[in-house]
Design a protein around this motif. Structure first.
Motif, PDB file in Angstrom:
ATOM      1  N   ALA A  83       3.698  14.384 -17.203  1.00  0.00           N
ATOM      2  CA  ALA A  83       2.935  14.082 -15.991  1.00  0.00           C
ATOM      3  C   ALA A  83       3.454  12.761 -15.445  1.00  0.00           C
ATOM      4  CB  ALA A  83       1.448  13.980 -16.287  1.00  0.00           C
ATOM      5  N   ILE A  84       3.380  12.603 -14.136  1.00  0.00           N
ATOM      6  CA  ILE A  84       3.772  11.351 -13.494  1.00  0.00           C
ATOM      7  C   ILE A  84       2.519  10.676 -12.966  1.00  0.00           C
ATOM      8  CG2 ILE A  84       5.042  10.312 -11.572  1.00  0.00           C
ATOM      9  CD1 ILE A  84       7.043  12.647 -11.815  1.00  0.00           C
ATOM     10  N   GLN A  85       2.375   9.417 -13.327  1.00  0.00           N
ATOM     11  CA  GLN A  85       1.270   8.586 -12.840  1.00  0.00           C
ATOM     12  C   GLN A  85       1.834   7.714 -11.737  1.00  0.00           C
ATOM     13  OE1 GLN A  85      -1.987   8.420 -14.066  1.00  0.00           O
ATOM     14  NE2 GLN A  85      -2.485   6.954 -12.479  1.00  0.00           N
ATOM     15  N   LYS A  86       1.427   7.966 -10.497  1.00  0.00           N
ATOM     16  CA  LYS A  86       1.930   7.213  -9.351  1.00  0.00           C
ATOM     17  C   LYS A  86       0.975   6.066  -9.061  1.00  0.00           C
ATOM     18  CE  LYS A  86       3.354   7.915  -4.589  1.00  0.00           C
ATOM     19  NZ  LYS A  86       2.621   6.767  -4.110  1.00  0.00           N
ATOM     20  N   GLU A  87       1.529   4.968  -8.546  1.00  0.00           N
ATOM     21  CA  GLU A  87       0.662   3.847  -8.196  1.00  0.00           C
ATOM     22  C   GLU A  87      -0.472   4.349  -7.312  1.00  0.00           C
ATOM     23  OE1 GLU A  87       2.883   1.932  -4.313  1.00  0.00           O
ATOM     24  OE2 GLU A  87       3.170   0.986  -6.226  1.00  0.00           O
ATOM     25  N   GLY A  88      -1.610   3.756  -7.442  1.00  0.00           N
ATOM     26  CA  GLY A  88      -2.780   4.230  -6.724  1.00  0.00           C
ATOM     27  C   GLY A  88      -3.565   5.240  -7.544  1.00  0.00           C
ATOM     28  N   ASP A  89      -3.187   5.391  -8.810  1.00  0.00           N
ATOM     29  CA  ASP A  89      -3.909   6.220  -9.766  1.00  0.00           C
ATOM     30  C   ASP A  89      -3.854   7.706  -9.447  1.00  0.00           C
ATOM     31  OD1 ASP A  89      -5.214   6.133 -12.217  1.00  0.00           O
ATOM     32  OD2 ASP A  89      -7.183   6.326 -11.290  1.00  0.00           O
TER      33      ASP A  89
ATOM     34  N   ARG B  54       9.474   4.319 -16.818  1.00  0.00           N
ATOM     35  CA  ARG B  54       9.005   3.809 -15.526  1.00  0.00           C
ATOM     36  C   ARG B  54      10.147   3.907 -14.534  1.00  0.00           C
ATOM     37  NH1 ARG B  54       6.179   0.802 -19.231  1.00  0.00           N
ATOM     38  NH2 ARG B  54       3.963   0.569 -18.792  1.00  0.00           N
ATOM     39  N   GLY B  55       9.802   4.085 -13.270  1.00  0.00           N
ATOM     40  CA  GLY B  55      10.808   4.165 -12.218  1.00  0.00           C
ATOM     41  C   GLY B  55      10.134   4.481 -10.903  1.00  0.00           C
TER      42      GLY B  55
ATOM     43  N   TRP C  83       8.679   7.838  -1.792  1.00  0.00           N
ATOM     44  CA  TRP C  83       9.648   8.171  -2.839  1.00  0.00           C
ATOM     45  C   TRP C  83      10.018   6.952  -3.692  1.00  0.00           C
ATOM     46  CZ3 TRP C  83       9.211  13.006  -3.372  1.00  0.00           C
ATOM     47  CH2 TRP C  83       9.177  13.877  -2.286  1.00  0.00           C
ATOM     48  N   ASN C  84       9.945   5.765  -3.121  1.00  0.00           N
ATOM     49  CA  ASN C  84      10.296   4.546  -3.857  1.00  0.00           C
ATOM     50  C   ASN C  84       9.099   3.844  -4.474  1.00  0.00           C
ATOM     51  OD1 ASN C  84      13.121   4.646  -3.434  1.00  0.00           O
ATOM     52  ND2 ASN C  84      12.801   3.974  -1.335  1.00  0.00           N
ATOM     53  N   ASP C  85       7.928   4.457  -4.392  1.00  0.00           N
ATOM     54  CA  ASP C  85       6.742   3.868  -5.007  1.00  0.00           C
ATOM     55  C   ASP C  85       6.903   3.840  -6.526  1.00  0.00           C
ATOM     56  OD1 ASP C  85       5.572   3.596  -2.540  1.00  0.00           O
ATOM     57  OD2 ASP C  85       4.068   5.170  -2.831  1.00  0.00           O
ATOM     58  N   ALA C  86       6.343   2.824  -7.149  1.00  0.00           N
ATOM     59  CA  ALA C  86       6.384   2.698  -8.603  1.00  0.00           C
ATOM     60  C   ALA C  86       5.596   3.830  -9.259  1.00  0.00           C
ATOM     61  CB  ALA C  86       5.804   1.351  -9.025  1.00  0.00           C
TER      62      ALA C  86
ATOM     63  N   MET D 258       0.843  -1.183   0.000  1.00  0.00           N
ATOM     64  CA  MET D 258       0.000   0.000   0.000  1.00  0.00           C
ATOM     65  C   MET D 258       0.882   1.238   0.000  1.00  0.00           C
ATOM     66  SD  MET D 258      -2.972   0.961   2.655  1.00  0.00           S
ATOM     67  CE  MET D 258      -4.266   1.955   1.989  1.00  0.00           C
ATOM     68  N   SER D 259       0.464   2.234  -0.717  1.00  0.00           N
ATOM     69  CA  SER D 259       1.231   3.471  -0.850  1.00  0.00           C
ATOM     70  C   SER D 259       1.111   4.322   0.400  1.00  0.00           C
ATOM     71  CB  SER D 259       0.696   4.255  -2.050  1.00  0.00           C
ATOM     72  OG  SER D 259       1.307   5.498  -2.120  1.00  0.00           O
ATOM     73  N   ASP D 260       2.172   5.075   0.689  1.00  0.00           N
ATOM     74  CA  ASP D 260       2.123   5.956   1.851  1.00  0.00           C
ATOM     75  C   ASP D 260       2.033   7.418   1.456  1.00  0.00           C
ATOM     76  OD1 ASP D 260       5.669   5.878   2.745  1.00  0.00           O
ATOM     77  OD2 ASP D 260       4.661   6.035   0.831  1.00  0.00           O
ATOM     78  N   ILE D 261       1.595   7.702   0.232  1.00  0.00           N
ATOM     79  CA  ILE D 261       1.372   9.081  -0.185  1.00  0.00           C
ATOM     80  C   ILE D 261      -0.120   9.350  -0.124  1.00  0.00           C
ATOM     81  CG2 ILE D 261       1.173   8.606  -2.659  1.00  0.00           C
ATOM     82  CD1 ILE D 261       2.586  11.259  -3.175  1.00  0.00           C
ATOM     83  N   PRO D 262      -0.493  10.518   0.368  1.00  0.00           N
ATOM     84  CA  PRO D 262      -1.919  10.835   0.393  1.00  0.00           C
ATOM     85  C   PRO D 262      -2.438  11.015  -1.021  1.00  0.00           C
ATOM     86  CG  PRO D 262      -0.609  12.728   1.037  1.00  0.00           C
ATOM     87  CD  PRO D 262       0.329  11.574   0.898  1.00  0.00           C
ATOM     88  N   THR D 263      -3.753  10.998  -1.187  1.00  0.00           N
ATOM     89  CA  THR D 263      -4.353  11.192  -2.491  1.00  0.00           C
ATOM     90  C   THR D 263      -3.915  12.513  -3.099  1.00  0.00           C
ATOM     91  OG1 THR D 263      -6.247   9.905  -1.794  1.00  0.00           O
ATOM     92  CG2 THR D 263      -6.546  11.289  -3.723  1.00  0.00           C
ATOM     93  N   THR D 264      -3.716  13.509  -2.273  1.00  0.00           N
ATOM     94  CA  THR D 264      -3.239  14.804  -2.747  1.00  0.00           C
ATOM     95  C   THR D 264      -2.227  15.342  -1.759  1.00  0.00           C
ATOM     96  OG1 THR D 264      -3.869  17.041  -3.395  1.00  0.00           O
ATOM     97  CG2 THR D 264      -5.168  16.031  -1.661  1.00  0.00           C
ATOM     98  N   THR D 265      -1.293  16.138  -2.241  1.00  0.00           N
ATOM     99  CA  THR D 265      -0.338  16.761  -1.334  1.00  0.00           C
ATOM    100  C   THR D 265      -0.859  18.112  -0.865  1.00  0.00           C
ATOM    101  OG1 THR D 265       0.874  17.752  -3.163  1.00  0.00           O
ATOM    102  CG2 THR D 265       1.659  15.616  -2.333  1.00  0.00           C
ATOM    103  N   GLN D 266      -2.031  18.491  -1.350  1.00  0.00           N
ATOM    104  CA  GLN D 266      -2.649  19.755  -0.958  1.00  0.00           C
ATOM    105  C   GLN D 266      -3.658  19.496   0.151  1.00  0.00           C
ATOM    106  OE1 GLN D 266      -1.303  22.116  -2.751  1.00  0.00           O
ATOM    107  NE2 GLN D 266      -0.479  20.739  -4.284  1.00  0.00           N
ATOM    108  N   GLY D 267      -3.853  20.474   0.997  1.00  0.00           N
ATOM    109  CA  GLY D 267      -4.943  20.450   1.964  1.00  0.00           C
ATOM    110  C   GLY D 267      -4.993  19.223   2.844  1.00  0.00           C
TER     111      GLY D 267
END
Length: 94
Positions: A66-72, A44-45, A20-23, A1-10
């Motif tokens: 644009a970067i597409q991060k896992e978790g859409d 990819r990276g 940082w190491n997420d696909a 599971m990813s540890d980035i929120p859906t948005t970095t805003q708000g």
């Protein structure tokens, strides 16, 4: 599971760090038809690697990607630049 929120805003929740190491995939945004019309995957990276790559491009070309991060989650240049300025962003990647 990813540890980035859906948005970095708000959001009133506390951020527990960026994955940082997420696909992730780098896309070239094709002209016409809307913001993400006909995205083309060109690399990819990890999230950190792709942020570094985009920022290594000339300033006038960075917005074409644009970067597409896992978790859409899709990141455009404003968010890419914002993430690169975080104190926990990996400074040098090989």
């Amino acid at each position: 599971m990813s540890d980035i929120p859906t948005t970095t805003q708000g959001g009133s929740g506390e951020t527990h760090g960026i994955g940082w190491n997420d696909a992730a995939e780098l896309h070239k945004c094709a002209d016409g038809g809307g913001l993400f019309h006909r995205l083309k995957t060109i690399r990819r990276g990890t999230l950190a690697e792709l942020i570094s790559f985009v920022l290594s491009l000339p300033d006038d070309q960075q917005g074409d990607y644009a970067i597409q991060k896992e978790g859409d989650h899709q990141l455009r240049i404003g968010e890419i630049r914002g993430l690169s300025r975080r104190p926990d962003f990996p400074k040098r990647l090989h």
